[in-house]
Structure formats: structure tokens, C-alpha cells
Design a protein around this motif. Structure first.
Motif, PDB file in Angstrom:
ATOM      1  N   ASN A  81      -2.965 -14.461   6.724  1.00 46.28           N
ATOM      2  CA  ASN A  81      -2.463 -15.445   5.780  1.00 46.28           C
ATOM      3  C   ASN A  81      -3.593 -16.051   4.968  1.00 46.28           C
ATOM      4  N   GLU A  82      -4.721 -16.270   5.612  1.00 43.15           N
ATOM      5  CA  GLU A  82      -5.871 -16.833   4.906  1.00 43.15           C
ATOM      6  C   GLU A  82      -6.371 -15.870   3.832  1.00 43.15           C
ATOM      7  N   ILE A  83      -6.373 -14.594   4.131  1.00 42.88           N
ATOM      8  CA  ILE A  83      -6.820 -13.598   3.151  1.00 42.88           C
ATOM      9  C   ILE A  83      -5.887 -13.586   1.941  1.00 42.88           C
ATOM     10  N   ARG A  84      -4.570 -13.597   2.207  1.00 43.42           N
ATOM     11  CA  ARG A  84      -3.604 -13.554   1.103  1.00 43.42           C
ATOM     12  C   ARG A  84      -3.569 -14.852   0.307  1.00 43.42           C
ATOM     13  N   MET A  85      -3.693 -15.998   0.982  1.00 47.39           N
ATOM     14  CA  MET A  85      -3.538 -17.296   0.327  1.00 47.39           C
ATOM     15  C   MET A  85      -4.865 -17.927  -0.093  1.00 47.39           C
ATOM     16  N   GLY A  86      -5.965 -17.456   0.470  1.00 45.43           N
ATOM     17  CA  GLY A  86      -7.262 -18.031   0.156  1.00 45.43           C
ATOM     18  C   GLY A  86      -7.639 -19.196   1.058  1.00 45.43           C
ATOM     19  N   CYS A  87      -6.703 -19.630   1.874  1.00 43.24           N
ATOM     20  CA  CYS A  87      -6.968 -20.714   2.820  1.00 43.24           C
ATOM     21  C   CYS A  87      -5.863 -20.703   3.870  1.00 43.24           C
ATOM     22  N   PRO A  88      -6.103 -21.334   5.009  1.00 41.47           N
ATOM     23  CA  PRO A  88      -5.042 -21.400   6.017  1.00 41.47           C
ATOM     24  C   PRO A  88      -3.825 -22.123   5.431  1.00 41.47           C
ATOM     25  N   SER A  89      -2.647 -21.682   5.789  1.00 42.57           N
ATOM     26  CA  SER A  89      -1.444 -22.285   5.232  1.00 42.57           C
ATOM     27  C   SER A  89      -0.602 -22.934   6.318  1.00 42.57           C
ATOM     28  N   GLU A  90       0.274 -23.806   5.900  1.00 45.11           N
ATOM     29  CA  GLU A  90       1.198 -24.458   6.824  1.00 45.11           C
ATOM     30  C   GLU A  90       2.109 -23.439   7.515  1.00 45.11           C
ATOM     31  N   PRO A  91       2.671 -22.453   6.790  1.00 46.29           N
ATOM     32  CA  PRO A  91       3.495 -21.453   7.491  1.00 46.29           C
ATOM     33  C   PRO A  91       2.723 -20.701   8.581  1.00 46.29           C
ATOM     34  N   ALA A  92       1.460 -20.385   8.327  1.00 43.25           N
ATOM     35  CA  ALA A  92       0.657 -19.691   9.343  1.00 43.25           C
ATOM     36  C   ALA A  92       0.431 -20.603  10.536  1.00 43.25           C
ATOM     37  N   ARG A  93       0.138 -21.882  10.285  1.00 40.06           N
ATOM     38  CA  ARG A  93      -0.062 -22.832  11.374  1.00 40.06           C
ATOM     39  C   ARG A  93       1.191 -22.942  12.228  1.00 40.06           C
ATOM     40  N   GLN A  94       2.357 -23.007  11.586  1.00 38.56           N
ATOM     41  CA  GLN A  94       3.622 -23.092  12.321  1.00 38.56           C
ATOM     42  C   GLN A  94       3.872 -21.825  13.140  1.00 38.56           C
ATOM     43  N   PHE A  95       3.570 -20.675  12.577  1.00 40.78           N
ATOM     44  CA  PHE A  95       3.750 -19.421  13.310  1.00 40.78           C
ATOM     45  C   PHE A  95       2.831 -19.383  14.527  1.00 40.78           C
ATOM     46  N   ILE A  96       1.599 -19.803  14.351  1.00 46.69           N
ATOM     47  CA  ILE A  96       0.644 -19.810  15.455  1.00 46.69           C
ATOM     48  C   ILE A  96       1.124 -20.758  16.561  1.00 46.69           C
ATOM     49  N   GLU A  97       1.632 -21.919  16.193  1.00 46.32           N
ATOM     50  CA  GLU A  97       2.182 -22.839  17.196  1.00 46.32           C
ATOM     51  C   GLU A  97       3.359 -22.197  17.916  1.00 46.32           C
TER      52      GLU A  97
END
Length: 106
Positions: A81-97
Motif C-alpha cells: 500500500n505504501e508503494i502504491r500510495m506513497g505513504c502508509p494509508s488508513e485502509p492498510a492500517r485497518q487491514f493490518i489491525e
């Protein structure tokens, strides 16, 4: 990697839940690894596909499984997600949780 083996990785990466379900129901190895040691769960996590990830977890893949570099599916979610968005995103954080909660359940 042959096309036959590549298909479930592609299906997991693109969220094609029915194709992954057919792979599982046909008795194929859900723990199959890519040439880099990633699992189908790594591929689903990279694109934040909850439905495919849940199906794979139910099929027995350990949410803490590591690829050859030591990365877990949650790591792939963050990095992809960081590669695609350029930074960590809220959706990625939620998925990781969510992945962490699945780890705690198993």
C-alpha cells in the motif's frame, strides 16, 4: 513458476475469491509458495483483500507465515500500500489491525 501454479497467486492478488475458493475446494495446496516464498495470503494482503484473506485463513494458512525475507502478510499489506500510495494509508492500517486480530484468534 508454471502458469498453473501462478494462477492462484494472481487470483489472490486481484481479489478473485471464487477462483481461490475453487483452488481450495479442489484439494490444492493452500500453503503453496511463490519463488520468493510468499503465500496466497501474502498476495491477498498486499492488495487488502479481506474476503480472500479470510477464506485463506479459514483454510488453514497461518496469518504469521513469513516469506523468504521474513515478511508476514501484514508486512506485505503495509509495503504494498505504501508503494502504491506513497505513504502508509488508513485502509492498510485497518487491514493490518484485522490481520493481527486474526493472529490472536488462532
Amino acid at each position: 513458476m508454471s502458469k498453473t501454479i501462478a494462477e492462484p497467486f494472481r487470483s489472490a492478488r486481484f481479489g478473485e475469491i471464487e477462483a481461490v475458493r475453487i483452488w481450495i475446494e479442489s484439494g490444492q495446496d493452500v500453503l503453496v509458495r511463490s519463488k520468493h516464498g510468499g503465500t496466497l495470503l501474502h498476495c491477498a494482503a498486499e492488495r487488502l483483500h479481506y474476503n480472500v484473506a479470510g477464506l485463506l485463513l479459514d483454510a488453514g494458512i497461518d496469518p504469521g507465515v513469513k516469506d523468504q525475507s521474513g515478511y508476514t502478510p501484514a508486512d506485505w499489506a503495509s509495503m504494498g500500500n505504501e508503494i502504491r500510495m506513497g505513504c502508509p494509508s488508513e485502509p492498510a492500517r485497518q487491514f493490518i489491525e484485522w490481520m493481527e486480530s486474526q493472529t490472536n484468534k488462532r
